[in-house]
Design a protein around this motif. Sequence first.
Motif, PDB file in Angstrom:
ATOM      1  N   VAL A 206       0.833  -1.213   0.000  1.00  0.00           N
ATOM      2  CA  VAL A 206       0.000   0.000   0.000  1.00  0.00           C
ATOM      3  C   VAL A 206       0.864   1.258   0.000  1.00  0.00           C
ATOM      4  CG1 VAL A 206      -1.670   1.302   1.369  1.00  0.00           C
ATOM      5  CG2 VAL A 206      -1.950  -1.153   1.069  1.00  0.00           C
TER       6      VAL A 206
ATOM      7  N   PRO B 142      -6.222  10.344  -4.665  1.00  0.00           N
ATOM      8  CA  PRO B 142      -7.447   9.571  -4.829  1.00  0.00           C
ATOM      9  C   PRO B 142      -7.635   8.545  -3.710  1.00  0.00           C
ATOM     10  CG  PRO B 142      -5.858   9.070  -6.585  1.00  0.00           C
ATOM     11  CD  PRO B 142      -5.270  10.161  -5.770  1.00  0.00           C
TER      12      PRO B 142
ATOM     13  N   THR C 108      -3.491   5.135   5.582  1.00  0.00           N
ATOM     14  CA  THR C 108      -2.489   4.181   6.066  1.00  0.00           C
ATOM     15  C   THR C 108      -1.245   4.924   6.537  1.00  0.00           C
ATOM     16  OG1 THR C 108      -3.320   2.497   4.553  1.00  0.00           O
ATOM     17  CG2 THR C 108      -1.102   2.168   5.421  1.00  0.00           C
TER      18      THR C 108
HETATM   19  P1  ADP Z   1      -6.782   6.344   1.286  1.00  0.00           P
HETATM   20  O1  ADP Z   1      -6.876   6.826   2.690  1.00  0.00           O
HETATM   21  O2  ADP Z   1      -5.823   7.119   0.437  1.00  0.00           O
HETATM   22  O3  ADP Z   1      -8.126   6.252   0.629  1.00  0.00           O
HETATM   23  P2  ADP Z   1      -6.033   3.830   2.506  1.00  0.00           P
HETATM   24  O4  ADP Z   1      -4.752   4.079   3.195  1.00  0.00           O
HETATM   25  O5  ADP Z   1      -7.263   3.793   3.340  1.00  0.00           O
HETATM   26  O6  ADP Z   1      -6.189   4.861   1.304  1.00  0.00           O
HETATM   27  O7  ADP Z   1      -5.977   2.465   1.740  1.00  0.00           O
HETATM   28  C1  ADP Z   1      -4.973   2.148   0.805  1.00  0.00           C
HETATM   29  C2  ADP Z   1      -5.147   0.716   0.371  1.00  0.00           C
HETATM   30  O8  ADP Z   1      -4.835  -0.143   1.462  1.00  0.00           O
HETATM   31  C3  ADP Z   1      -6.541   0.358  -0.079  1.00  0.00           C
HETATM   32  O9  ADP Z   1      -6.438  -0.476  -1.187  1.00  0.00           O
HETATM   33  C4  ADP Z   1      -7.117  -0.377   1.103  1.00  0.00           C
HETATM   34  O10 ADP Z   1      -8.057  -1.325   0.705  1.00  0.00           O
HETATM   35  C5  ADP Z   1      -5.897  -1.054   1.688  1.00  0.00           C
HETATM   36  N1  ADP Z   1      -5.992  -1.274   3.137  1.00  0.00           N
HETATM   37  C6  ADP Z   1      -6.078  -0.302   4.078  1.00  0.00           C
HETATM   38  N2  ADP Z   1      -6.142  -0.828   5.314  1.00  0.00           N
HETATM   39  C7  ADP Z   1      -6.089  -2.174   5.154  1.00  0.00           C
HETATM   40  C8  ADP Z   1      -6.101  -3.291   6.051  1.00  0.00           C
HETATM   41  N3  ADP Z   1      -6.167  -3.113   7.376  1.00  0.00           N
HETATM   42  N4  ADP Z   1      -6.037  -4.529   5.516  1.00  0.00           N
HETATM   43  C9  ADP Z   1      -5.956  -4.702   4.173  1.00  0.00           C
HETATM   44  N5  ADP Z   1      -5.935  -3.716   3.276  1.00  0.00           N
HETATM   45  C10 ADP Z   1      -5.998  -2.455   3.749  1.00  0.00           C
END
Ligand code: ADP
Length: 250
Positions: A16, A35, A42
Motif C-alpha cells: 500500500v 485519490p 495508512t
Molecule cells: P486512502 O486513505 O488514500 O483512501 P487507505 O490508506 O485507506 O487509502 O488504503 C490504501 C489501500 O490499502 C486500499 O487499497 C485499502 O483497501 C488497503 N488497506 C487499508 N487498510 C487495510 C487493512 N487493514 N487490511 C488490508 N488492506 C488495507
Amino acid sequence: MVKAEAVHKSFGLIEVLKGIDLEVQQGEVFCLVGPSGSGKSTFLRCINHLEKINAGRLYVDGQLVGYRQKGDKLYELKEREVADQRKDIGMVFQRFNLFPHMTALQNVMEAPMQVKGESKANARERAAKLLERVGLGDRKGNYPAQLSGGQQQRVAIARALAMDPKLMLFDEPTSALDPELVGEVLDVMRDLAESGMTMVVVTHEMGFAREVGDSLVFMDGGVVVESGHPRDVLSNPQHDRTKAFLANVL
Ligand code: ADP
Ligand code: MG
C-alpha cells in the motif's frame, strides 16, 4: 516534526505504501491529497502507531516511531514506550468517534485523566477552555447525539488538543459532514494552524489547502507523485495523474 524515509507498508501481499519520502517541518500545515485508496490514511495510521511499517524509517520529532535503533538493528518499543510516543500526537478522524455516553465536556476530560493522571478539577477547567476555543462554550453539557456533525467534529478536535499534542493528524475531517457544516470545522483548523500547531491534513478541501497549507503532497498508488507549495501544485500541476485528480475535485 515528521520524517519519512522510504516507508513501505503492506497488508499481506498488497503493498500500500511503496516508499514514501517526505518531511513535515515544525509549525507547518502539511496537506496530503490523492485519490481514494492511494494510502493516505495508512500513512497517517503509521505515524500514529495504528499500523507498523514494513521497511524504511519513520520519525516523529526526531524519534523513530515504534522502534529503538542500536547500531543498525531495530528493537520494537515496549507498549508503555509506544503509549508515551502516542500521547504527543492528536488524531481527528472522518467519523468523530466521540464517546456517546459522555457529554462534550466529559469527552474532552477523559484522556488527560486516564492517560496523564490529571486531576478531575484540572481536566474540567482545561476542557472547558478548549470547548470555548472551538466555539462550543455553551455546549459543554450536551451529549454527542445532541450535537450536529460539525459540532461533534469540533469536540473531537478539542479532545485531541486536550493531550497537548505536538502534532495533529487530520484524516478527511470534513468528508462526513453536510456541506453547510464544513466551514465551521475548517475555521477551527485554521485557528489552530495560526496558533503554530504542526498539522498533517488529509483533505479534499483544496480551498483550505491553498489558503492554509504550507506544503502539499499529491499521493497516488502508494507513492508521492509530486509535492510543493499548495499554490504551485494546485495551479500548476506537473504530472498527468495530479492534473486528472485535481480536475475532478476542483
Ligand atoms: P486512502 O486513505 O488514500 O483512501 P487507505 O490508506 O485507506 O487509502 O488504503 C490504501 C489501500 O490499502 C486500499 O487499497 C485499502 O483497501 C488497503 N488497506 C487499508 N487498510 C487495510 C487493512 N487493514 N487490511 C488490508 N488492506 C488495507
Ligand atoms: Mg483515507
